[in-house]
Design an enzyme around this catalytic site. Structure first.
Site, mmCIF file in Angstrom:
data_model
loop_
_atom_site.group_PDB
_atom_site.id
_atom_site.type_symbol
_atom_site.label_atom_id
_atom_site.label_comp_id
_atom_site.label_asym_id
_atom_site.label_seq_id
_atom_site.Cartn_x
_atom_site.Cartn_y
_atom_site.Cartn_z
ATOM 1 N N GLU A 104 0.838 -1.214 0.000
ATOM 2 C CA GLU A 104 0.000 0.000 0.000
ATOM 3 C C GLU A 104 0.871 1.261 0.000
ATOM 4 O O GLU A 104 0.533 2.262 -0.622
ATOM 5 C CB GLU A 104 -0.930 -0.014 1.217
ATOM 6 C CG GLU A 104 -2.008 -1.100 1.104
ATOM 7 C CD GLU A 104 -2.827 -1.248 2.363
ATOM 8 O OE1 GLU A 104 -2.243 -1.540 3.426
ATOM 9 O OE2 GLU A 104 -4.053 -1.054 2.303
ATOM 10 N N GLU A 124 -3.999 -9.367 3.696
ATOM 11 C CA GLU A 124 -4.744 -9.051 4.919
ATOM 12 C C GLU A 124 -5.905 -10.000 5.170
ATOM 13 O O GLU A 124 -6.246 -10.296 6.318
ATOM 14 C CB GLU A 124 -5.266 -7.605 4.859
ATOM 15 C CG GLU A 124 -4.207 -6.541 5.100
ATOM 16 C CD GLU A 124 -3.476 -6.116 3.835
ATOM 17 O OE1 GLU A 124 -3.517 -6.850 2.816
ATOM 18 O OE2 GLU A 124 -2.848 -5.033 3.864
#
Ligand code: 3HC
Ligand code: NAI
Length: 707
Positions: A104, A124
């Protein structure tokens, strides 16, 4: 935690937080500060962000989640927004791995230069989360919604080279990403001076015609595939925001979803599973000076189901293998079965012709023990008979060099008894592979009474090389996994006698999340194998209560999938089990024989009885020191027995439920008037009672507390 230097007008900011550059609060603070310095320094024309050490970043700090530090300013969202909004070009120089928050961070930069071998992904979902720092918003803006959805929902980790055409990277390199990133940063700075705008990921849009139908289909597919977990659906929701909402609003929705999920049991369980799989690599009371020996050449004795699978597992990891059998015909059968397994991998497109040729060339066959003389390790997988195994190790001993690792793959025999046939008893241990051995992740390393630290370290290092999840177990009947399975199966049988049917038991525990219920598993493993184990156990302890239906099924020739009939009927060529009237009749007949009034048993009772049977045996295993720690027991059940990962494992789920409640429920079962020996079966382990009394958990328990 962050290193900063200026290279010819480019500020190079390196994350330096070993071992994986996790993006915890201290690192975030420094990154925010150093980035500010770079922005304010007029000498700096552009910025490169990289990772020191083995990789770019393993993502958000997992230990920080569900603590106040997670929300402490600056949050990842703040830092990444600062990077994206920068008026100076920012280039990510990525190597090793860029996972979760690490990727990210790279997505928030204006350009990405990446080494081809870097592993990238947003995993995640495997922690019960959604990416929480822009991943579900920026990734689809770069690679499109469809690819982003696949990567995010499945939490796939892939080599950067496989995303070469995706638009994720501006440049892939086999050289130094930092050098190339600095060059690109200069170029971008010139472009800016020439009046070209910076490409900010958040300013792009995601175009997806038929978005509504696309996400509806995704939701339906995910629902079927994820057996009750909630995070995958939340990932779909967040990806949909990338199409339906303005960027900032979608970012906030993503973050609030992340925040909500990191407070759930699912997250706690998945984080527990992740950390437990790291912890189980630590061998307790091992001499720290004992270094693992290198293993390259292995003899596997016995080319049956297990020996062939073990040979493939070794060859798949690049080790040289010699399969030893008594007779040429048995050896040929083993080698043929290996060939056909590889052929089927080829047909399924899982392996290439070259890969298969390489692997097959590593496996040789022999009908004598000569190859033992040059082997680094010998793994025995002959019949489950103590005398046959002892004979094998006697023969092996005549050829083996001093220091050769000697291992048995026995599933139920006493490892210490087998060890007595070896002169170098300290080199002996159990390596309990699971079937099919080249596929199943779990490996129990069974530590004998005399097994040396070096042998244990060697076995653990071999396991890692084979890509196995290894757990150390002490010696006991069935080690950790199969020992716990016995009371679980006993309860499954008693449930039949009292009123349930096999498909109801299976459906209840599968609905709870198990990959397969006990009867489907038995059909797969072979009901005749289970019968042998039961008879051996009953021979030693006639008071054990197994439903007689287990034997009735085998007597009817219903040995399982291999003959098309077991607890279920199987249509040739299909795996789906069909309910069998014959089995139903056998179950009802047994209740009648026992004089039991059959009753309706709720799914809740089925699940409780199966689970608590596991938990109680797990508690005994922990108390006896057979398992090093409760989390190792969880790993065994997650990696080898289809326990739902998002429930963390049997011991963790008991901790979450509260051990007081576990004990109270067991006492309730013990008082039920229904069945033979219920009081004995449901007597809670001493450790369980003592932890419950003190309001403690299995995970808090250390063996030293016993004394
Ligand atoms: N946070 C905190 N600690 C981490 C971590 C993380 N994200 N990732 C790894 N660690 C720890 C491990 O627990 C281990 O600790 P230990 O030494 O005490 O046992 C240590 O770092 C080394 O890890 P490995 O043994 O796994 O090292 P490898 O080199 O084999 O693998 C890795 C490195 C590929 C990065 C692997 O550790 C990994 O897959 N990590 C998890 C990646 C992940 O799930 N990232 C997403 C995190 S959530 C997130 O980013 C949220 C964001 O969207 C907001
Ligand atoms: P199997 O019957 O398929 O294979 C055993 C092989 O050993 C046969 O090919 C036989 O010819 C060979 N053999 C017997 N004596 C020998 C000798 N003296 N020298 C060389 N080869 C000899 O059995 P399977 O299922 O492969 O089991 C092997 C071992 O693995 C057993 O101890 C079993 O308990 C254990 N195990 C089995 C699992 C399973 O699911 N099948 C799972 C985990 C462990």
């Amino acid at each position: 935690m962050v290193r900063y230097h200026i290279n010819d007008g480019v500020a190079v900011i390196a994350l330096d937080n070993p071992p994986v550059n996790a993006l915890g609060i201290s690192l975030r603070l420094q990154l925010f500060e150093e980035f500010g310095h770079a922005l304010n320094n007029p000498e700096v024309v552009a910025i490169v962000i990289t990772g020191a050490g083995r990789g770019f970043s393993g993502g958000g700090d997992i230990n920080e989640f569900d603590t106040p530090a997670l929300a402490q300013a600056p949050t990842l969202m703040t830092v990444f927004n600062q990077i994206e909004r920068s008026h100076k070009p920012v280039v990510a120089a990525v190597h090793g791995n860029a996972l979760g928050g690490g990727l990210e961070l790279a997505l928030a930069c204006h350009a990405r230069v990446c080494h081809t071998k870097t592993l990238v992904g947003l995993p995640e979902v495997h922690l019960g989360l959604v990416p929480g720092a822009g991943g579900t918003q920026r990734l689809p803006r770069l690679v499109g919604a469809e690819l982003a959805l696949n990567l995010v929902v499945q939490g796939k980790i892939v080599p950067a080279s496989s995303l070469a055409e995706s638009g994720l990277f501006d440049h892939l390199t086999e050289g130094s990403p930092v050098e190339d990133a600095i060059a690109l940063a200069h170029q971008l700075s010139k472009d800016v001076r020439d009046g070209q705008p910076l490409k900010r990921t958040g300013e792009r849009s995601v175009s997806l015609p038929n978005a509504q139908a696309f996400f509806a289909f995704a939701r339906a597919t995910v629902q079927v595939q994820t057996r009750g977990a909630t995070a995958p659906q939340a990932c779909v929701d967040c990806l949909e925001y990338s199409v339906t909402l303005p960027f900032q609003q979608a970012l906030e929705k993503e973050f609030s979803t992340f925040w909500r999920l990191q407070g759930t049991h699912e997250f706690n369980a998945l984080r527990h599973a992740f950390l437990a799989e790291k912890k189980c690599l630590e061998i307790e009371n091992i001499d720290s000076a004992a270094l693992p020996k290198e293993i390259n050449d292995v003899v596997v004795v016995g080319a049956g189901t297990m020996g062939s699978g073990i040979a493939m597992s070794l060859a798949n990891a690049g080790l040289q293998v010699t399969l030893v059998e008594r007779e040429q015909s048995a050896l040929d059968r083993g080698l043929t079965s290996i060939s056909s397994t590889y052929e089927s991998s080829l047909k399924k497109g899982r392996l290439s012709v070259d890969q298969i040729a390489k692997r097959k060339s590593l496996i040789k066959g022999s009908t004598n023990f000569d190859a033992v003389a040059s082997a680094d390790a010998v793994i025995e997988a002959v019949f489950e008979d103590i005398n046959v195994k002892r004979e094998v190790f006697n023969a092996v001993g005549k050829f083996a060099r001093p220091g050769t690792l000697l291992a048995t793959n026995t599933s139920m025999l006493d490892v210490d008894e087998i060890a007595q046939s070896c002169s170098e008893i300290e080199n002996f241990l159990g390596l309990h592979f699971f079937s099919p051995a080249h596929v199943m992740k779990l490996l129990e390393i069974v530590k004998g009474e005399k097994t040396s630290s070096q042998s244990l370290a060697t076995a653990m290092s071999l396991a890692r090389r084979l890509g196995k999840t290894a757990v150390v177990s002490g010696v006991c009947e069935g080690f950790i996994g199969n020992r716990m399975l016995q009371p679980y199966l006993m309860q499954a049988g008693l449930l039949l006698d009292e009123g349930a049917l096999p498909h109801q038991v299976d459906a209840a525990i599968e609905k709870w999340g198990f990959a397969m219920g006990p009867f489907r598993v038995s059909d797969m493993a072979g009901n005749d194998l289970g019968a042998k184990i039961r008879h051996d156990r009953l021979g030693k302890n006639p008071n054990l209560v197994y439903s007689r239906t287990f034997d009735a099924i085998v007597e009817m020739g219903r040995v399982g999938q291999k003959c098309g009939r077991g607890w279920y009927d199987y249509v040739p060529g299909q795996r789906a089990p069909q309910v069998s009237q014959e089995v139903t009749d056998a179950v009802l007949a047994e209740s009648q024989r026992l004089g039991l009034q059959r009753r309706k048993i709720s799914d809740e009772e089925i699940v409780d009885r199966l689970l608590l049977a596991l938990v109680n045996e797990g508690a005994k295993i922990l108390e006896e020191g057979i398992a090093q720690r409760a989390s190792d027991i969880d790993v065994v059940y997650l990696a080898g027995y289809g326990f739902p990962r998002w429930r963390g494992g049997p011991m963790f789920s008991a901790d979450q439920r509260g051990l007081k409640d576990v004990v109270a429920t067991m006492q309730r079962f013990a008082r039920a008037p229904i069945y033979q020996n219920a009081q004995v079966f449901w007597r809670p382990a001493n450790l369980l009672v003592s932890l419950a009394d003190k309001n403690l958990t299995f995970s808090a328990f250390q063996k030293s507390e016993l004394s």
